[in-house]
Design a protein around this motif. Sequence first.
Motif, PDB file in Angstrom:
ATOM      1  N   ALA A  87       0.820  -1.206   0.000  1.00 15.37           N
ATOM      2  CA  ALA A  87       0.000   0.000   0.000  1.00 15.37           C
ATOM      3  C   ALA A  87       0.857   1.260   0.000  1.00 15.37           C
ATOM      4  O   ALA A  87       0.594   2.212  -0.740  1.00 15.37           O
ATOM      5  CB  ALA A  87      -0.932  -0.007   1.218  1.00 15.37           C
ATOM      6  N   LEU A  88       1.909   1.261   0.828  1.00 17.94           N
ATOM      7  CA  LEU A  88       2.804   2.422   0.860  1.00 17.94           C
ATOM      8  C   LEU A  88       3.496   2.618  -0.481  1.00 17.94           C
ATOM      9  O   LEU A  88       3.626   3.749  -0.976  1.00 17.94           O
ATOM     10  CB  LEU A  88       3.838   2.241   1.975  1.00 17.94           C
ATOM     11  N   ALA A  89       3.954   1.505  -1.064  1.00 16.32           N
ATOM     12  CA  ALA A  89       4.600   1.609  -2.373  1.00 16.32           C
ATOM     13  C   ALA A  89       3.623   2.098  -3.431  1.00 16.32           C
ATOM     14  O   ALA A  89       3.974   2.923  -4.301  1.00 16.32           O
ATOM     15  CB  ALA A  89       5.177   0.248  -2.768  1.00 16.32           C
ATOM     16  N   ALA A  90       2.396   1.607  -3.379  1.00 11.95           N
ATOM     17  CA  ALA A  90       1.387   2.025  -4.359  1.00 11.95           C
ATOM     18  C   ALA A  90       1.070   3.516  -4.238  1.00 11.95           C
ATOM     19  O   ALA A  90       0.880   4.208  -5.253  1.00 11.95           O
ATOM     20  CB  ALA A  90       0.116   1.197  -4.181  1.00 11.95           C
ATOM     21  N   VAL A  91       1.016   4.030  -3.018  1.00 11.04           N
ATOM     22  CA  VAL A  91       0.748   5.461  -2.835  1.00 11.04           C
ATOM     23  C   VAL A  91       1.873   6.295  -3.447  1.00 11.04           C
ATOM     24  O   VAL A  91       1.624   7.271  -4.181  1.00 11.04           O
ATOM     25  CB  VAL A  91       0.587   5.788  -1.333  1.00 11.04           C
ATOM     26  N   ASP A 145      12.255   0.621  -3.941  1.00 16.60           N
ATOM     27  CA  ASP A 145      12.448   1.327  -5.206  1.00 16.60           C
ATOM     28  C   ASP A 145      11.698   2.654  -5.223  1.00 16.60           C
ATOM     29  O   ASP A 145      12.202   3.652  -5.748  1.00 16.60           O
ATOM     30  CB  ASP A 145      11.979   0.435  -6.358  1.00 16.60           C
ATOM     31  N   GLU A 146      10.517   2.672  -4.647  1.00  9.44           N
ATOM     32  CA  GLU A 146       9.766   3.931  -4.607  1.00  9.44           C
ATOM     33  C   GLU A 146      10.442   4.949  -3.692  1.00  9.44           C
ATOM     34  O   GLU A 146      10.467   6.150  -3.987  1.00  9.44           O
ATOM     35  CB  GLU A 146       8.323   3.671  -4.138  1.00  9.44           C
ATOM     36  N   ILE A 147      11.002   4.483  -2.571  1.00  4.32           N
ATOM     37  CA  ILE A 147      11.744   5.393  -1.687  1.00  4.32           C
ATOM     38  C   ILE A 147      12.960   5.959  -2.405  1.00  4.32           C
ATOM     39  O   ILE A 147      13.265   7.156  -2.321  1.00  4.32           O
ATOM     40  CB  ILE A 147      12.160   4.655  -0.396  1.00  4.32           C
TER      41      ILE A 147
END
Length: 675
Positions: free
Chosen positions: A26-30, A301-303
């Motif tokens: 969920a955090l990555a999707a946001v 990867d998103e971070i």
Amino acid sequence: MRNAAMLDRSAAPRDRRFALVATLLALAAVLAAVNLRAVLDGASFWSALFAPDMTDMRDVLVHDSLVPRVLVTLLCGAALGLAGALMQQVLRNPLAEPMTLGVFPGAYLALMIAGLWMPGWLAAGRETVAFAGGALAMLAVFALAWSQRMSSLGVILSGMVVNLYCGAISLAIAVVHFDLLTGLMIWGGGALEQTGWQPTVHLFASFVVCALGAALLYRPLSLFDAGDSTVRNLGASVGWMRFGALLIAVMLTTVVVSEVGVIGFVGLAAPLVAKLAGARRLRERLLWAPLTGAAMLWFTDEIVRVAASAEPFSAHLIPTGTVTSIVGVPLLVALLPRLRSRPDLSAPLASPLVHRSVRTSLFLCIALLALVCALSLTVARGPHGWYVASFSQVDTLLFWRVPRLLCALAAGVLLALAGTLLQRVTANPMASPDLLGVSSGGMLGIVAVLFATGSLSPALLFAGCVAGALVTLGTLFWFGRRAAFAPERLLLTGIAISALFQAVVGALMSSGDPRAGVLIDLLVGSTYYVAPAIAWSIAALAAMALVIAPLTARWMTALSLGAPSAASVGVPVARARFALLLFAALSSAAATVIVGPLSFIGLIAPHIARLSGGRRPLSQMYLAAALGALLMVCADWLGRQLVFPEEIAAGLVATLLGGPYMVILALRRRAMGVA
């Protein structure tokens, strides 16, 4: 009965698998949605995905870069998670990971050689070269382990040798050709950027095939929980079953490394995190380890993408594979208190070559050590070739050669003692001083000083190393105190600290910062430019460690039988573990301050000592100390002579010297029919 059942349910750890994976996804999707919205700038996502206008840069970015990157990231994380779960199951060791079989360093070395000296090979594609290098490394591991009937210990030791060899050669090449390999270092850090869908399709097809293979092997693999002997008694072939599972794990790892480069820590952390979160059975781990790995890598990867867009990092490319520990380490450390039962860290002790006693082996080591010390002081290469120094020449050069000799001797002794202590206390053949994280903490202190001040002052670097080692040591024992210094928790905490250090170093190496070249010189392990006062101090510490060693023998013998047995004979288990691990950590820290993170000596010297006859704790410690000193002094001397007037760091030479000797001993043991 009902109350007892309720108590059992309340005492059982809660299942956090779904919550953990769902939260990460969920955090990555946001974060991904925020980035996607900024890129689309009002355009339709579905049109960009299914009917892109190739003249509109927004559609091109979404269709050919952003969406494939997310899918590749998920597939790579899942593949490495599954590979790690398979390796940890068949090797029965929670420290096993894709790096164990040398696939990553083999692929990296192959690309280095092709890029520098065989550019024609790259015509077949970088992925093909990487695949070939990883496959050759894997075959070398299997060839060495096959003579040991593919035993768990045989595979681990063979993998360590191949891994260290490929890593040492790659590091030596990087020292000489650092400026020419910047692009390769970026790829080697695990760059997930995409420019099309071909890698996604390839990864998906490979993962599906390997997952089906793992599913077919599920029933045989579940037998490994009972041990090799039970599997053999049931009529199954342990060697072939282990070979099949490891082959699938290697195929998964090789596909990942050939497409995106080296992605560290996920293969180790994902199965462990999944198990600690509630996936106790093999069936559950084979499902949840890939899901955990995919979620961890996507969130990481998103971070990284968000960080790369920030002002301080916008000038540098940060490969995701170098910093995967920024998500995995906190999760692993947070879940470690749930480790209620000790994992199977044990491995059968290798039988010695019985034709030679411990005293004979120790005498031979000391005699060879004296000979090499004499060579180090008197024999060298000069502008006109080899020469034997006269008395006056030796006297003139003593101010330079004696400190180096003392440092080599002391570092070899301290690292070998630390490695023996760790392998004895944890009963794990993969344990080495660097796994406690103290060496990494010391080097992290050096990195902080180097990049914060830009100074190469020995005093500042020394202070940074000491500070980093002390902070790491304090952190390590703060966590250990809560678990009565259980060795498995300390090892996993140390691995987490080491992973953070490797993330920092990997990011700096691939950033293009010119100071990264200096960092490589610090990493290879050197005895150069040591002040006499420091050399005598480290020698005194090594002598003190040898004097203290006999006091630990009784505790090590008792702890090797297990905590309950040790407690029954009067050993204070928690205090004994603390004292032994503190001894190992301080020895490792002292050596790191002087010569850098030379993990190889502490890893391999105890094994050579055991194969040479050192079965009991005290005999193994002293024999390993003599072997460690011999390897270090010989490596230091050869490093000065082989490429004169240049020098090869002692850490690299020690790796190249010690590996073949251990392999020869293991093969001779097999040839003699020693069980």
